[in-house]
Design an enzyme around this catalytic site. Structure first.
Site, PDB file in Angstrom:
ATOM      1  N   LYS A   1       0.831  -1.207   0.000  1.00 36.42           N
ATOM      2  CA  LYS A   1       0.000   0.000   0.000  1.00 36.42           C
ATOM      3  C   LYS A   1       0.869   1.262   0.000  1.00 36.42           C
ATOM      4  CE  LYS A   1      -3.853  -2.446   2.150  1.00 36.42           C
ATOM      5  NZ  LYS A   1      -4.646  -2.765   3.351  1.00 36.42           N
TER       6      LYS A   1
ATOM      7  N   GLN B   1      -5.012  -1.434   9.809  1.00 33.97           N
ATOM      8  CA  GLN B   1      -4.936  -2.753   9.177  1.00 33.97           C
ATOM      9  C   GLN B   1      -5.576  -3.812  10.079  1.00 33.97           C
ATOM     10  OE1 GLN B   1      -3.830  -3.167   6.052  1.00 33.97           O
ATOM     11  NE2 GLN B   1      -4.081  -5.386   6.023  1.00 33.97           N
TER      12      GLN B   1
ATOM     13  N   ASP C   1     -10.997   3.068   4.254  1.00 37.94           N
ATOM     14  CA  ASP C   1     -11.356   1.641   4.155  1.00 37.94           C
ATOM     15  C   ASP C   1     -12.866   1.465   3.989  1.00 37.94           C
ATOM     16  OD1 ASP C   1      -9.529  -0.402   4.087  1.00 37.94           O
ATOM     17  OD2 ASP C   1      -9.089  -0.312   6.228  1.00 37.94           O
TER      18      ASP C   1
HETATM   19  N1  GUN Z   1      -7.011  -6.762   6.019  1.00 37.69           N
HETATM   20  C1  GUN Z   1      -7.180  -7.421   4.857  1.00 37.69           C
HETATM   21  N2  GUN Z   1      -7.682  -6.595   3.914  1.00 37.69           N
HETATM   22  C2  GUN Z   1      -7.834  -5.385   4.498  1.00 37.69           C
HETATM   23  C3  GUN Z   1      -8.305  -4.124   4.027  1.00 37.69           C
HETATM   24  O1  GUN Z   1      -8.718  -3.931   2.885  1.00 37.69           O
HETATM   25  N3  GUN Z   1      -8.285  -3.132   4.939  1.00 37.69           N
HETATM   26  C4  GUN Z   1      -7.859  -3.310   6.230  1.00 37.69           C
HETATM   27  N4  GUN Z   1      -7.897  -2.263   7.045  1.00 37.69           N
HETATM   28  N5  GUN Z   1      -7.420  -4.453   6.681  1.00 37.69           N
HETATM   29  C5  GUN Z   1      -7.407  -5.493   5.813  1.00 37.69           C
END
Ligand code: GUN
Length: 285
Positions: A53, A97, A120
């Site tokens: 990311k 996350q 998100d």
């Molecule tokens: N864990 C796995 N995929 C994601 C996501 O798209 N966002 C977040 N915050 N955690 C994740």
């Protein structure tokens, strides 16, 4: 029949090019889109997703900072960090996350993010809007799936979509996105009876199981169906999706690969959400 492969890497690269142009335009007006990520503990999968990311953010001209906290930090300290990020005018997007280590109340943490910085799309305000048909900040994986289908002009309206997943990150928001686009939607989960029969009714089958001991084979797939694989597990050191790719691609009409399918689209959509949040916060949205 051999399925057409939906190239998420390619479509994500195109989207990132557009986002880079938008970030440049914002920079010309003195605004630098800024993403803050938060990780608690050392889950290796989370570390690798976050690395991807931040790398992608840098590529399109989005600034980012990472807050890596020890697994034994208190919920109150984590909430204090979020309060700081909420009020910091430099920060346009906040991502915590998931999963958080055991002991944290994930829902309560997500609710501490101010909705307009919730890139998100997981805050109940944004999830609620989506369920009402208002797509403001939409979770990145479902958004990426819709963009990938649209790119290949795969129809959604009137189609039967079957989703094997009911999480707030994937299954539920994706069901709403499909509904908003006039699909007929079935959401399956661990207690669903007759899964192969239901899956086989799908024009669009989306699987997000991520289980090492279970694979979606051809008996789940109607000939000509579109198969979207969101699963990701590591088996014998190799990344693998939910779907038996070689077998299913002989029956499906379209199929996503793993890696190179949904994953890059998720990352690109996080960047898009960050630019979108920046636009709103700077009076351009
Ligand atoms: N864990 C796995 N995929 C994601 C996501 O798209 N966002 C977040 N915050 N955690 C994740």
């Amino acid at each position: 029949m051999t399925a057409i492969v939906l190239d998420g890497k390619l479509v994500a690269a195109e989207l990132k090019q557009q986002l880079a142009n938008q970030a440049e335009e914002l920079a010309r007006h003195g605004t630098k889109p800024f993403l803050a990520t938060v990780q608690v503990g050392d889950d290796p999968a989370s570390t690798s997703y976050l690395k991807a990311k931040h790398k992608a953010a840098a590529e399109v001209g989005i600034q980012s900072e990472h807050h890596h906290l020890p697994a034994d930090i208190t919920q109150a300290k984590l909430e204090a960090l979020l309060a700081q990020l909420n009020t910091n005018p430099k920060v346009h997007g906040i991502l915590v996350q998931l999963p958080l280590p055991q002991g944290f109340d994930e829902d309560s943490i997500i609710e501490k993010i101010i909705p307009y910085k919730d890139v998100d799309g997981l805050h109940p305000i944004n999830a609620g809007r989506l369920s009402e048909g208002r797509e403001v900040l939409v979770p990145c994986t479902p958004k990426g799936i819709i963009k990938l289908l649209s790119h290949y002009r795969i129809p959604i309206a009137g189609q039967r979509a079957v989703i094997i997943n009911r999480t707030t990150l994937v299954g539920r928001p994706l069901a709403n996105l499909f509904l908003n686009r006039d699909a007929t939607v079935t959401v399956c989960h661990s207690k669903t009876a007759n899964l192969p029969q239901i899956a086989k009714t799908a024009d669009i089958l989306v699987s997000a199981l991520g289980r090492e001991d279970f694979q979606i084979g051809r008996r789940y797939v109607r000939p000509g169906a579109t198969v979207v694989d969101v699963g990701l597990s590591r088996v014998g050191g190799k990344l693998r999706g939910d779907v038996e790719f070689d077998d299913v691609s002989k029956r499906a009409g379209f199929i996503t690969p793993v890696p190179g399918g949904v994953g890059p689209m998720t990352v690109a959509c996080l960047l898009e959400n960050t630019i979108q949040a920046t636009n709103v916060q700077t009076g351009r949205g």
